[in-house]
Design a protein around this motif. Structure first.
Motif, PDB file in Angstrom:
ATOM      1  N   PHE A 160       0.838  -1.198   0.000  1.00  0.00           N
ATOM      2  CA  PHE A 160       0.000   0.000   0.000  1.00  0.00           C
ATOM      3  C   PHE A 160       0.878   1.255   0.000  1.00  0.00           C
ATOM      4  N   ALA A 161       1.951   1.226   0.780  1.00  0.00           N
ATOM      5  CA  ALA A 161       2.887   2.362   0.810  1.00  0.00           C
ATOM      6  C   ALA A 161       3.475   2.607  -0.573  1.00  0.00           C
ATOM      7  N   ASP A 162       3.842   1.536  -1.253  1.00  0.00           N
ATOM      8  CA  ASP A 162       4.385   1.681  -2.609  1.00  0.00           C
ATOM      9  C   ASP A 162       3.335   2.231  -3.567  1.00  0.00           C
ATOM     10  N   ALA A 163       2.112   1.713  -3.479  1.00  0.00           N
ATOM     11  CA  ALA A 163       1.050   2.144  -4.396  1.00  0.00           C
ATOM     12  C   ALA A 163       0.679   3.612  -4.196  1.00  0.00           C
ATOM     13  N   HIS A 168       5.386   6.487   2.449  1.00  0.00           N
ATOM     14  CA  HIS A 168       6.336   5.624   3.164  1.00  0.00           C
ATOM     15  C   HIS A 168       6.682   6.188   4.542  1.00  0.00           C
ATOM     16  N   GLN A 169       5.709   6.780   5.200  1.00  0.00           N
ATOM     17  CA  GLN A 169       5.956   7.332   6.532  1.00  0.00           C
ATOM     18  C   GLN A 169       6.463   6.220   7.451  1.00  0.00           C
ATOM     19  N   TRP A 170       7.392   6.571   8.325  1.00  0.00           N
ATOM     20  CA  TRP A 170       8.077   5.587   9.160  1.00  0.00           C
ATOM     21  C   TRP A 170       7.141   4.783  10.052  1.00  0.00           C
ATOM     22  N   VAL A 202       6.321   1.738   7.698  1.00  0.00           N
ATOM     23  CA  VAL A 202       7.277   0.865   7.005  1.00  0.00           C
ATOM     24  C   VAL A 202       8.644   0.707   7.673  1.00  0.00           C
ATOM     25  N   ASP A 203       8.999   1.527   8.626  1.00  0.00           N
ATOM     26  CA  ASP A 203      10.298   1.410   9.308  1.00  0.00           C
ATOM     27  C   ASP A 203      10.079   0.633  10.610  1.00  0.00           C
ATOM     28  N   LEU A 204      10.327  -0.675  10.564  1.00  0.00           N
ATOM     29  CA  LEU A 204       9.991  -1.547  11.688  1.00  0.00           C
ATOM     30  C   LEU A 204      10.723  -1.170  12.965  1.00  0.00           C
ATOM     31  N   ASP A 205      12.008  -0.856  12.870  1.00  0.00           N
ATOM     32  CA  ASP A 205      12.780  -0.522  14.067  1.00  0.00           C
ATOM     33  C   ASP A 205      12.308   0.783  14.692  1.00  0.00           C
ATOM     34  N   ARG A 206      12.159   1.802  13.877  1.00  0.00           N
ATOM     35  CA  ARG A 206      11.706   3.097  14.388  1.00  0.00           C
ATOM     36  C   ARG A 206      10.264   3.009  14.905  1.00  0.00           C
ATOM     37  N   ALA A 207       9.406   2.289  14.181  1.00  0.00           N
ATOM     38  CA  ALA A 207       8.008   2.148  14.606  1.00  0.00           C
ATOM     39  C   ALA A 207       7.904   1.417  15.943  1.00  0.00           C
ATOM     40  N   ALA A 208       8.797   0.468  16.190  1.00  0.00           N
ATOM     41  CA  ALA A 208       8.785  -0.264  17.465  1.00  0.00           C
ATOM     42  C   ALA A 208       9.028   0.674  18.642  1.00  0.00           C
ATOM     43  N   PHE A 213       3.016   3.755  18.849  1.00  0.00           N
ATOM     44  CA  PHE A 213       2.106   2.620  18.759  1.00  0.00           C
ATOM     45  C   PHE A 213       2.785   1.290  19.065  1.00  0.00           C
ATOM     46  N   GLY A 214       4.081   1.329  19.359  1.00  0.00           N
ATOM     47  CA  GLY A 214       4.804   0.117  19.730  1.00  0.00           C
ATOM     48  C   GLY A 214       5.085  -0.822  18.567  1.00  0.00           C
ATOM     49  N   GLY A 215       4.898  -0.354  17.359  1.00  0.00           N
ATOM     50  CA  GLY A 215       5.142  -1.143  16.154  1.00  0.00           C
ATOM     51  C   GLY A 215       4.491  -0.475  14.972  1.00  0.00           C
ATOM     52  N   PRO A 216       4.690  -1.030  13.783  1.00  0.00           N
ATOM     53  CA  PRO A 216       4.107  -0.412  12.593  1.00  0.00           C
ATOM     54  C   PRO A 216       2.587  -0.527  12.578  1.00  0.00           C
ATOM     55  N   VAL A 217       1.970   0.479  11.964  1.00  0.00           N
ATOM     56  CA  VAL A 217       0.513   0.507  11.837  1.00  0.00           C
ATOM     57  C   VAL A 217       0.138   0.653  10.366  1.00  0.00           C
ATOM     58  N   ALA A 218      -1.039   0.150  10.030  1.00  0.00           N
ATOM     59  CA  ALA A 218      -1.571   0.297   8.681  1.00  0.00           C
ATOM     60  C   ALA A 218      -1.946   1.754   8.447  1.00  0.00           C
ATOM     61  N   HIS A 219      -1.829   2.173   7.220  1.00  0.00           N
ATOM     62  CA  HIS A 219      -2.317   3.493   6.831  1.00  0.00           C
ATOM     63  C   HIS A 219      -3.823   3.542   7.087  1.00  0.00           C
ATOM     64  N   GLY A 220      -4.330   4.686   7.510  1.00  0.00           N
ATOM     65  CA  GLY A 220      -5.776   4.823   7.663  1.00  0.00           C
ATOM     66  C   GLY A 220      -6.491   4.539   6.353  1.00  0.00           C
ATOM     67  N   TYR A 221      -5.905   5.017   5.248  1.00  0.00           N
ATOM     68  CA  TYR A 221      -6.533   4.792   3.951  1.00  0.00           C
ATOM     69  C   TYR A 221      -6.449   3.332   3.513  1.00  0.00           C
ATOM     70  N   LEU A 222      -5.481   2.589   4.007  1.00  0.00           N
ATOM     71  CA  LEU A 222      -5.466   1.152   3.742  1.00  0.00           C
ATOM     72  C   LEU A 222      -6.661   0.510   4.434  1.00  0.00           C
ATOM     73  N   THR A 223      -6.861   0.868   5.697  1.00  0.00           N
ATOM     74  CA  THR A 223      -8.022   0.342   6.432  1.00  0.00           C
ATOM     75  C   THR A 223      -9.310   0.704   5.705  1.00  0.00           C
TER      76      THR A 223
END
Length: 152
Positions: free
Chosen positions: A34-37, A41-43, A46-52, A56-66
């Motif tokens: 979805f990020a590619d489409a 590519h907000q962290w 897609v950035d697993l280490d930074r998102a952790a 939110f304690g980890g990566p989250v889906a884009h609102g628009y993906l939901t």
């Protein structure tokens, strides 16, 4: 899935629940695609280490993906016979009360909220709530509009 034989049955069901869809697992692969489409590519997505280490304690889906999952979920909630076509007519209110964490399962609940005559057929408003398994708040609440055009 709620099945209607025709538009008259849809009209008679105004205000009724349509049911609940199957669960869908939100994966990192889906988020990355979805990020590619969308070139988003907000962290936090897609950035697993930074998102952790993020809020939110980890990566989250884009609102628009939901939100885009409503296309899949609508097909699991209801269908109407005797149509020449059914098209997405748009959205009214859309909210994202809680982020959907990668690895969570989501499903939708639908209610036939409103019906209006249209020169082509019926304009139907379906209130769709995207539930996140194990969470108190939904990932998305949206009023989805469909235009139902009878055959013939």
């Amino acid at each position: 899935m709620r099945t209607f034989a025709n538009l008259d049955e849809v009209k008679a069901a105004k205000g009724e629940q349509l049911g609940v869809t199957e669960w869908h697992l939100v994966t990192q692969e889906q988020v990355n695609l979805f990020a590619d489409a969308t070139e988003d590519h907000q962290w936090i997505h897609v950035d697993l280490d930074r998102a952790a280490k993020g809020p939110f304690g980890g990566p989250v889906a884009h609102g628009y993906l939901t939100l885009s999952m409503l296309a899949k979920f609508s097909g699991q909630l209801w269908k109407v016979g005797g149509l020449s076509m059914a098209v997405n007519y748009g959205l009214n209110k859309v909210r994202f009360p809680q982020p959907v964490r990668v690895g969570k399962r989501i499903r939708a609940h639908g209610q036939l909220a409103d019906i209006a005559e249209n020169k082509m057929g019926l304009q139907v408003t379906v209130l769709i709530t995207v539930e996140i398994e194990g969470e108190a708040k939904p990932g998305c609440v949206a009023e989805s509009l469909a235009l139902l055009v009878p055959a013939g």
